[in-house]
Write a protein that holds these residues in place. Structure first.
Motif, PDB file in Angstrom:
ATOM      1  N   GLY A 155       0.908  -1.115   0.140  1.00  0.00           N
ATOM      2  CA  GLY A 155      -0.054  -0.008   0.030  1.00  0.00           C
ATOM      3  C   GLY A 155       0.750   1.287   0.036  1.00  0.00           C
ATOM      4  O   GLY A 155       0.464   2.494   0.350  1.00  0.00           O
ATOM      5  N   SER A 156       1.913   1.248  -0.345  1.00  0.00           N
ATOM      6  CA  SER A 156       3.028   2.409  -0.447  1.00  0.00           C
ATOM      7  C   SER A 156       2.377   3.129  -1.432  1.00  0.00           C
ATOM      8  O   SER A 156       1.761   3.047  -2.533  1.00  0.00           O
ATOM      9  CB  SER A 156       4.351   1.903  -0.790  1.00  0.00           C
ATOM     10  OG  SER A 156       5.221   2.921  -0.970  1.00  0.00           O
ATOM     11  N   GLU A 157       2.781   4.850  -1.108  1.00  0.00           N
ATOM     12  CA  GLU A 157       2.174   5.631  -2.024  1.00  0.00           C
ATOM     13  C   GLU A 157       2.945   5.744  -3.362  1.00  0.00           C
ATOM     14  O   GLU A 157       2.542   6.569  -4.249  1.00  0.00           O
ATOM     15  CB  GLU A 157       2.173   6.956  -1.402  1.00  0.00           C
ATOM     16  CG  GLU A 157       3.898   7.243  -0.921  1.00  0.00           C
ATOM     17  CD  GLU A 157       3.782   8.753  -0.128  1.00  0.00           C
ATOM     18  OE1 GLU A 157       5.160   9.360  -0.206  1.00  0.00           O
ATOM     19  OE2 GLU A 157       2.875   9.088   0.299  1.00  0.00           O
ATOM     20  N   LEU A 158       4.023   4.967  -3.479  1.00  0.00           N
ATOM     21  CA  LEU A 158       4.829   4.744  -4.339  1.00  0.00           C
ATOM     22  C   LEU A 158       4.406   3.746  -5.589  1.00  0.00           C
ATOM     23  O   LEU A 158       4.888   3.901  -6.634  1.00  0.00           O
ATOM     24  CB  LEU A 158       6.239   4.463  -4.127  1.00  0.00           C
ATOM     25  CG  LEU A 158       6.858   5.801  -3.522  1.00  0.00           C
ATOM     26  CD1 LEU A 158       8.572   5.027  -3.179  1.00  0.00           C
ATOM     27  CD2 LEU A 158       7.103   6.934  -4.082  1.00  0.00           C
ATOM     28  N   ASP A 159       3.254   3.207  -4.946  1.00  0.00           N
ATOM     29  CA  ASP A 159       2.803   1.820  -5.855  1.00  0.00           C
ATOM     30  C   ASP A 159       2.172   2.636  -7.102  1.00  0.00           C
ATOM     31  O   ASP A 159       1.446   3.519  -7.253  1.00  0.00           O
ATOM     32  CB  ASP A 159       1.563   1.065  -4.932  1.00  0.00           C
ATOM     33  CG  ASP A 159       1.053  -0.033  -6.042  1.00  0.00           C
ATOM     34  OD1 ASP A 159       1.796  -0.459  -6.928  1.00  0.00           O
ATOM     35  OD2 ASP A 159       0.033  -0.469  -5.632  1.00  0.00           O
ATOM     36  N   GLY A 160       2.648   1.685  -8.437  1.00  0.00           N
ATOM     37  CA  GLY A 160       2.227   2.161  -9.521  1.00  0.00           C
ATOM     38  C   GLY A 160       3.011   3.458 -10.313  1.00  0.00           C
ATOM     39  O   GLY A 160       2.670   3.902 -11.465  1.00  0.00           O
ATOM     40  N   LYS A 161       3.920   4.186  -9.566  1.00  0.00           N
ATOM     41  CA  LYS A 161       4.818   4.974 -10.052  1.00  0.00           C
ATOM     42  C   LYS A 161       5.913   4.865 -10.911  1.00  0.00           C
ATOM     43  O   LYS A 161       6.332   3.526 -10.586  1.00  0.00           O
ATOM     44  CB  LYS A 161       5.169   6.007  -8.808  1.00  0.00           C
ATOM     45  CG  LYS A 161       4.130   6.814  -7.925  1.00  0.00           C
ATOM     46  CD  LYS A 161       3.250   7.598  -8.590  1.00  0.00           C
ATOM     47  CE  LYS A 161       2.378   8.383  -7.573  1.00  0.00           C
ATOM     48  NZ  LYS A 161       1.227   8.489  -8.023  1.00  0.00           N
ATOM     49  N   SER A 162       6.532   5.529 -11.717  1.00  0.00           N
ATOM     50  CA  SER A 162       7.637   5.003 -12.333  1.00  0.00           C
ATOM     51  C   SER A 162       8.497   6.435 -12.492  1.00  0.00           C
ATOM     52  O   SER A 162       8.072   7.646 -12.593  1.00  0.00           O
ATOM     53  CB  SER A 162       7.041   4.767 -13.871  1.00  0.00           C
ATOM     54  OG  SER A 162       6.467   5.940 -14.724  1.00  0.00           O
ATOM     55  N   PHE A 163       9.845   6.122 -12.454  1.00  0.00           N
ATOM     56  CA  PHE A 163      10.822   7.147 -12.501  1.00  0.00           C
ATOM     57  C   PHE A 163      11.790   6.970 -13.519  1.00  0.00           C
ATOM     58  O   PHE A 163      12.300   6.040 -13.822  1.00  0.00           O
ATOM     59  CB  PHE A 163      11.487   6.845 -11.056  1.00  0.00           C
ATOM     60  CG  PHE A 163      10.874   6.952  -9.847  1.00  0.00           C
ATOM     61  CD1 PHE A 163      10.550   8.270  -9.106  1.00  0.00           C
ATOM     62  CD2 PHE A 163       9.838   5.849  -9.414  1.00  0.00           C
ATOM     63  CE1 PHE A 163       9.475   8.110  -8.061  1.00  0.00           C
ATOM     64  CE2 PHE A 163       9.183   5.971  -8.451  1.00  0.00           C
ATOM     65  CZ  PHE A 163       9.062   7.035  -7.559  1.00  0.00           C
ATOM     66  N   GLY A 164      11.984   8.038 -14.262  1.00  0.00           N
ATOM     67  CA  GLY A 164      12.797   7.948 -15.505  1.00  0.00           C
ATOM     68  C   GLY A 164      14.240   8.768 -15.041  1.00  0.00           C
ATOM     69  O   GLY A 164      14.306   9.743 -14.372  1.00  0.00           O
ATOM     70  N   TRP A 165      15.585   8.327 -15.721  1.00  0.00           N
ATOM     71  CA  TRP A 165      16.836   8.672 -15.535  1.00  0.00           C
ATOM     72  C   TRP A 165      17.263   9.191 -16.594  1.00  0.00           C
ATOM     73  O   TRP A 165      17.497   8.143 -17.834  1.00  0.00           O
ATOM     74  CB  TRP A 165      17.794   7.984 -14.600  1.00  0.00           C
ATOM     75  CG  TRP A 165      17.570   7.932 -13.135  1.00  0.00           C
ATOM     76  CD1 TRP A 165      18.405   9.158 -12.391  1.00  0.00           C
ATOM     77  CD2 TRP A 165      16.590   7.286 -12.100  1.00  0.00           C
ATOM     78  NE1 TRP A 165      17.949   8.737 -10.919  1.00  0.00           N
ATOM     79  CE2 TRP A 165      17.050   7.869 -10.995  1.00  0.00           C
ATOM     80  CE3 TRP A 165      15.974   6.398 -12.487  1.00  0.00           C
ATOM     81  CZ2 TRP A 165      16.523   7.437  -9.891  1.00  0.00           C
ATOM     82  CZ3 TRP A 165      15.103   6.029 -11.286  1.00  0.00           C
ATOM     83  CH2 TRP A 165      15.472   6.497  -9.893  1.00  0.00           C
ATOM     84  N   LEU A 166      18.000  10.264 -16.933  1.00  0.00           N
ATOM     85  CA  LEU A 166      18.522  10.523 -18.224  1.00  0.00           C
ATOM     86  C   LEU A 166      20.140  10.936 -17.970  1.00  0.00           C
ATOM     87  O   LEU A 166      20.264  11.982 -16.975  1.00  0.00           O
ATOM     88  CB  LEU A 166      17.791  11.951 -18.891  1.00  0.00           C
ATOM     89  CG  LEU A 166      16.622  11.590 -19.745  1.00  0.00           C
ATOM     90  CD1 LEU A 166      15.891  12.949 -20.072  1.00  0.00           C
ATOM     91  CD2 LEU A 166      17.005  10.873 -21.055  1.00  0.00           C
ATOM     92  N   PHE A 167      20.944  10.372 -18.568  1.00  0.00           N
ATOM     93  CA  PHE A 167      22.326  10.516 -18.164  1.00  0.00           C
ATOM     94  C   PHE A 167      23.096  11.262 -19.618  1.00  0.00           C
ATOM     95  O   PHE A 167      22.766  10.604 -20.881  1.00  0.00           O
ATOM     96  CB  PHE A 167      23.250   9.341 -18.002  1.00  0.00           C
ATOM     97  CG  PHE A 167      22.631   8.674 -16.550  1.00  0.00           C
ATOM     98  CD1 PHE A 167      23.511   9.081 -15.574  1.00  0.00           C
ATOM     99  CD2 PHE A 167      21.424   7.862 -16.522  1.00  0.00           C
ATOM    100  CE1 PHE A 167      23.207   8.330 -14.234  1.00  0.00           C
ATOM    101  CE2 PHE A 167      21.428   7.377 -15.255  1.00  0.00           C
ATOM    102  CZ  PHE A 167      22.067   7.650 -14.204  1.00  0.00           C
ATOM    103  N   LEU A 168      23.287  12.554 -19.360  1.00  0.00           N
ATOM    104  CA  LEU A 168      23.759  13.152 -20.486  1.00  0.00           C
ATOM    105  C   LEU A 168      25.101  12.781 -20.957  1.00  0.00           C
ATOM    106  O   LEU A 168      25.717  12.097 -20.314  1.00  0.00           O
ATOM    107  CB  LEU A 168      23.883  14.707 -20.202  1.00  0.00           C
ATOM    108  CG  LEU A 168      22.471  15.378 -19.780  1.00  0.00           C
ATOM    109  CD1 LEU A 168      22.751  16.874 -19.280  1.00  0.00           C
ATOM    110  CD2 LEU A 168      21.550  15.106 -20.929  1.00  0.00           C
TER     111      LEU A 168
END
Length: 665
Positions: free
Chosen positions: A598-611
């Motif tokens: 039941g974490s508030e992060l459930d369903g979230k996605s995080f992206g990283w861009l390395f220049l």
């Protein structure tokens, strides 16, 4: 009892928060609560053999740091060929590992970069300059030019100073390339070739993203980071493979050339070629270098340790023995010259490892488990004594004698450790007893044992009796028997400290008793040579430092005080940023996720861009995604899948190489 515990914790917090108090002040305040523990601390004595081992890393004044010069130092003259087109030097005692350079007027090759950036390079360069071996131009760059840097393996004391050395080089590092191709390779000489085994960055990645955090914490115990130096405490005398560790930054620069089995390296500007050979040993990516005129550079194949893969290790030594070298430049400790000396060391080191391997396997095949094997196996004394035949090293007549038996003494690693590692490597955790398939949780088991033994007070009484018997035996000169009593006292107190049923004051009493037992295990004030030799508790600096640090922790926790955060050099931004595939760092965040339903992060996605960064990350932007699905985190690195999902991500982070290096928690 609960109120007393709260008061003790608040007292510790109050002490810790007082202005002007150092960590040493806090420790002394905690230690002074128990006069018996204070007495043992103040009377602590280090094993004389361990104290003498510091000579391996000291100069004639007794300070750490000595430049050894082949063909110049007296003990090397008789064996040095007269037609060498290069000079060889080893900087010993400036860090855990040696910095070895091979040079002539046109350039030099560095073998192993030390552990720290920039201090390793700065200190060693200064020492080389003082000896007239290197010079520094007006811009601070070393001369002659650095043309190649060879990593013998991935460990931080061999690679962590790479950034410091490259910063002192006028030539830039050559572009990274992990081709793993064997054969002949000609160095560019327009840039610094960085050379290692094809698997070296894989090992760096594993440490920097997976295991480095816990290894860093354990290293603080093993290397005695928190132990006060005399006169405030016993200090870390040495660390077996080098002097006490200094806290500093570390870095990583990926190779420009790798190989798999063998490679001939040609450095035309120096008129020099050498053979590099893969010889897996204590590290799975280990290589050695063989120079013309039979000068051999090897790393932890020859050092004061055995390892889990003992068969692989002694087989690698058999390969080295065939090179028939007149000179051995180890990555830890003093160079050795003379073909007979080198062969004596290699043969007996090989036999020691083979003995442990063969006899451990013999006992395993009979159904023995690790603790049982440790109880019956000892390394034959003749193998160690054979090293007395080595001639030419400084002798007892010099101010700082070097004992050749130190190459093989249990001064970094030990037979008991090797037995346990070998068993685990072959058979894993299962010792064949199904009782251990799903044992009771440690706290519950501790409480049951304490209850069975008549309560916490009774357990503490029996532990105190064992401790006092240990003191009696110690005074009678029965060292081995006294250590068994101190060990038993420490084992008995575990259940009182770990369980929930003992009272606050009982736990405090048990902690101080266990601390005293630890200090007694680490101490040895005797002068009997055999007793000093066989007392691994006090001879082995890793064991010794861990016992002392453990005692300090037990004392500090009686006031609710913890050690300061350790220097996590293994996972420093400088190392993580140097990894050529930054996605592995992104993936490591999934191992930090607390899988609360039941974490508030459930369903979230995080992206990283390395220049783009040509030196480390390549010429194109790299992108990665972490997706949280209930209690699982998915790492997505496939470029097509990342592109298809990118517009729907919830958060995005863009970073450059320099931004990645900026301070962060």
């Amino acid at each position: 009892m609960k109120r007393i515990g709260i008061q003790l914790t608040l007292l510790g917090q109050a002490v810790a928060g007082s202005h002007g108090l150092t960590f040493l002040d806090l420790f002394n305040a905690a230690l002074d609560q128990d006069p018996s523990a204070r007495e043992v601390w103040d009377d602590f004595s280090s094993n004389e053999l361990l104290l003498d081992h510091s000579h391996f890393f000291q100069n004639e004044t007794g300070s750490f740091g000595q430049i050894y010069k082949l063909g110049v130092d007296d003990y090397t003259l008789a064996d040095t060929p007269t037609d060498l087109n290069y000079e060889a030097y080893s900087a010993v005692g400036y860090g855990l590992a040696n910095n070895i350079i091979v040079k002539n007027e046109n350039g030099f090759i560095l073998i192993d970069a030390g552990e720290a950036t920039p201090s390793s390079a700065d200190d060693v360069v200064a020492a080389f300059v003082k000896e007239g071996i290197l010079s520094v131009d007006a811009d601070g760059f070393v001369e002659p030019p650095l043309l190649a840097m060879i990593y013998t393996h991935n460990h931080i004391d061999h690679t962590g100073g790479s950034g410091g050395w490259l910063a002192r080089s006028r030539l830039p590092a050559c572009p990274q390339n992990n081709d793993g191709v064997d054969g002949t390779f000609e160095a560019s000489c327009e840039c610094v070739e960085v050379i290692g085994h094809t698997t070296i960055e894989k090992q760096i990645i594993n440490t920097a993203t997976r295991t480095g955090k816990i290894i860093a914490a354990r290293s603080a115990y093993m290397y005695g980071t928190y132990i006060p130096h005399p006169p405030n405490g016993p200090g870390p005398v040495n660390n077996g493979i080098g002097p006490p560790v200094r806290i500093s930054k570390s870095s990583w620069h990926p190779p420009s050339k790798t190989f798999t089995e063998t490679m001939k390296l040609v450095v035309k500007d120096m008129g020099l070629q050498m053979q590099l050979r893969y010889v897996p040993s204590e590290a799975s990516d280990e290589i050695v270098t063989f120079f013309p005129a039979r000068v051999f550079v090897c790393r932890e194949i020859i050092r004061h340790a055995l390892s889990s893969n003992t068969a692989r290790r002694y087989q690698s030594i058999d390969i080295i023995r065939k090179y028939d070298s007149w000179c051995l430049l180890p990555s830890h400790g003093v160079p050795l010259t003379g073909n007979a000396n080198v062969q004596t060391l290699l043969l007996n080191f090989r036999d020691a490892i083979a003995y442990v391997h063969d006899q451990t396997l013999r006992f395993i095949r009979q159904g023995y488990v690790p603790d049982e094997i440790v109880g019956v196996m000892r390394l034959p004394t003749y193998i160690l004594d054979n090293l007395e035949a080595i001639e030419g090293l400084p002798t007892d007549e010099t101010p700082h004698p070097i004992d050749p038996r130190d190459y093989l003494r249990a001064l970094y690693g030990s037979v008991p450790q090797s037995i346990r590692e070998m068993y685990n490597g072959l058979l894993g955790w299962n010792q064949g007893d199904p009782t251990l398939f799903q044992p009771l949780p440690p706290i519950e088991r501790a409480d049951r044992y304490v209850k069975l033994m008549g309560g916490a007070a009774q357990v503490i009484t029996k532990a105190e009796e064992a401790y006092e018997e240990g003191v009696r035996l110690q005074l009678a000169g029965e060292v081995a028997s006294s250590k068994r009593e101190f060990q038993w006292a420490a084992e008995l107190t575990i259940n009182v400290i770990r369980g929930d049923d003992a009272g606050i004051l009982q736990k405090r009493q048990a902690r101080f008793l266990k601390a005293r037992a630890f200090l007694q295990l680490a101490s040895n004030d005797g002068d009997d040579a055999d007793a000093l030799e066989s007392d691994t508790f006090s001879l082995n600096p890793n064991w010794r430092n861990w016992y002392i640090t453990g005692a300090m922790e037990l004392v500090l926790t009686t006031l609710g005080i913890r050690f300061p955060a350790s220097n996590a050099a293994l996972i420093s931004p400088e190392i993580q940023a140097g990894i050529s595939t930054p996605g592995v760092w992104v993936q490591s965040w999934s191992w930090r996720y607390n899988d609360v339903a039941g974490s508030e992060l459930d369903g979230k996605s995080f992206g990283w861009l390395f220049l783009p960064n040509t030196t480390f990350w390549g010429d194109e932007t790299q992108s990665f995604i972490l997706q949280v699905d209930k209690q699982v985190v998915r790492y997505i690195s496939d470029p097509i899948e990342v592109e298809s999902m990118w517009d729907g991500i919830d958060y995005a982070v863009e970073t450059s190489y320099q931004a990645f290096l900026s301070p962060r928690s």
